[in-house]
Design an enzyme around this catalytic site. Structure first.
Site, mmCIF file in Angstrom:
data_model
loop_
_atom_site.group_PDB
_atom_site.id
_atom_site.type_symbol
_atom_site.label_atom_id
_atom_site.label_comp_id
_atom_site.label_asym_id
_atom_site.label_seq_id
_atom_site.Cartn_x
_atom_site.Cartn_y
_atom_site.Cartn_z
ATOM 1 N N ARG A 156 0.840 -1.210 0.000
ATOM 2 C CA ARG A 156 0.000 0.000 0.000
ATOM 3 C C ARG A 156 0.871 1.256 0.000
ATOM 4 N NH1 ARG A 156 -4.679 0.509 4.368
ATOM 5 N NH2 ARG A 156 -2.929 1.134 5.678
ATOM 6 N N LYS A 205 -2.636 7.190 0.968
ATOM 7 C CA LYS A 205 -2.491 7.451 2.415
ATOM 8 C C LYS A 205 -1.473 8.580 2.531
ATOM 9 C CE LYS A 205 -2.076 4.732 6.654
ATOM 10 N NZ LYS A 205 -3.110 5.333 7.467
ATOM 11 N N GLU A 207 -15.925 6.792 5.610
ATOM 12 C CA GLU A 207 -15.075 6.172 6.622
ATOM 13 C C GLU A 207 -14.844 7.145 7.765
ATOM 14 O OE1 GLU A 207 -11.161 5.412 4.972
ATOM 15 O OE2 GLU A 207 -11.186 7.302 3.870
HETATM 16 N N1 PLP Z 1 -9.220 4.971 6.731
HETATM 17 C C1 PLP Z 1 -8.314 5.930 7.002
HETATM 18 C C2 PLP Z 1 -8.579 7.318 6.539
HETATM 19 C C3 PLP Z 1 -7.150 5.607 7.713
HETATM 20 O O1 PLP Z 1 -6.251 6.562 7.977
HETATM 21 C C4 PLP Z 1 -6.961 4.277 8.153
HETATM 22 C C5 PLP Z 1 -5.771 3.890 8.914
HETATM 23 O O2 PLP Z 1 -5.102 4.677 9.503
HETATM 24 C C6 PLP Z 1 -7.927 3.316 7.861
HETATM 25 C C7 PLP Z 1 -9.041 3.691 7.131
HETATM 26 C C8 PLP Z 1 -7.763 1.889 8.295
HETATM 27 O O3 PLP Z 1 -6.719 1.269 7.589
HETATM 28 P P1 PLP Z 1 -5.926 0.005 8.161
HETATM 29 O O4 PLP Z 1 -6.925 -1.009 8.519
HETATM 30 O O5 PLP Z 1 -5.070 -0.424 7.022
HETATM 31 O O6 PLP Z 1 -5.155 0.476 9.350
#
Ligand code: PLP
Length: 304
Positions: free
Chosen positions: A50, A149, A182
């Site tokens: 990722r 991210k 989210e």
């Molecule tokens: N959505 C956002 C905006 C995030 O910053 C994160 C993780 O920090 C997630 C979802 C969850 O991602 P993960 O399960 O890979 O930690």
């Protein structure tokens, strides 16, 4: 404490980044957050993939190959004698004169920070947390795609501020079409009771990636577990009314795992069976992963 900066470990007091770094000046960069269980970085390959995807979506080359990044991560964990930890990788466009052109920066800045994991309060898991649906909308996919991210986190920070003002721990964001997306650092799930969408069993619902979300690694694992364990799943477009009508709500991320939600805005929920089942199964998945990595022969990265 030691930090990995560019190509070596340094004391955190010596870990300095220029005021001309474009990560600092413009939020031009990407990051990853990982969790370390008993010396093993959980889902390391998935997080590195990722990171690579985020970097390529902003036209940034990783300065190290995957194996070198793995070595850097484990060196940082070991230098700080950590077992249960949080690891943050930061990759910025690097040092360059003021100006937006990425070509002004010749070398990216790469940082690994590893710190002891601070558990969330037990009450969060026992009682659930409170969410608030924010006025701040999630970034448009065609503006800053949430699948990047990125170091530019103001969208999430603004929503988090709203949540805090309303006494909630996490915000939920809608997209410009009014569909749920989210949280500020998490993905959201809810359970609709049998009959809600015409089915005969409860349905585990979560916004689809097309709504404009980060496709969380925890989210992916939870969906796989749900399918494996016979829970009906629906990824799609949902509104705030859908979540208000739900019987269970929870959020997921790497550090929280599966976190139950007791309230969204003014609506309350009970700790439900599907949330409990998925939380337990997720922890089992973690245990199996760690055992498997530890059992796969002498450690390449020195975590034993
Ligand atoms: N959505 C956002 C905006 C995030 O910053 C994160 C993780 O920090 C997630 C979802 C969850 O991602 P993960 O399960 O890979 O930690």
């Amino acid at each position: 404490m030691h930090v990995y900066l560019n190509n070596k470990l340094v004391l955190s007091s010596d870990a300095k980044v220029s005021v001309f770094d474009h990560g600092f000046l413009y939020g031009d960069g990407v990051f990853e957050t990982m969790r370390v269980y008993d010396g093993v970085v959980f889902m390391l390959d998935e997080h590195l993939s990722r990171l690579y995807r985020s970097a390529s979506m902003i036209g940034l080359d990783l300065p190290l190959n995957f194996d070198s990044i793995k070595v850097a991560i484990y060196e940082t964990i070991n230098a700080n004698s950590l077992k249960d930890a949080y690891v943050r990788l930061t990759l910025s466009r690097g040092y360059g004169p003021v100006g937006l052109d990425p070509e002004l920066c010749k070398e990216p800045t790469f940082i690994v920070i590893a710190e002891e994991f601070r558990e969330y309060p037990r009450t969060f898991y026992e009682n659930g947390i409170k969410l608030a649906i924010a006025e701040t909308r999630r970034n448009l996919k065609k503006a800053i795609n949430p699948q990047i991210k990125s170091l530019n986190f103001l969208n999430n920070i603004l929503a988090k501020m709203e949540a805090k003002d309303r006494g909630a721990y996490e915000a939920l964001m809608l997209n410009v079409s009014g569909h749920l997306t989210e949280g500020t650092i998490s993905n959201v799930f809810f359970v609709s009771d049998a009959g809600a969408y015409g089915g005969h069993t409860p349905l585990l619902c979560t916004p689809s990636t097309s709504c404009g979300i980060l496709d969380g690694i925890t989210r992916g694992i939870v969906l796989d577990i749900a399918v494996r364990d016979g829970v009906m799943v629906k990824e799609g477009e949902f509104t705030r009314e859908d979540i208000y009508k739900a019987s269970e709500v929870f959020i997921t991320n790497t550090t929280m795992e599966v976190m139950p939600v007791r309230q969204v805005d003014e609506v309350s929920y009970k700790a439900g069976n599907i949330t409990k089942l998925l939380h337990k199964a997720y922890r089992e998945e973690v245990r199996a992963y760690v055992t498997n990595i530890k059992g796969s022969g002498p450690s390449l990265w020195g975590y034993e």
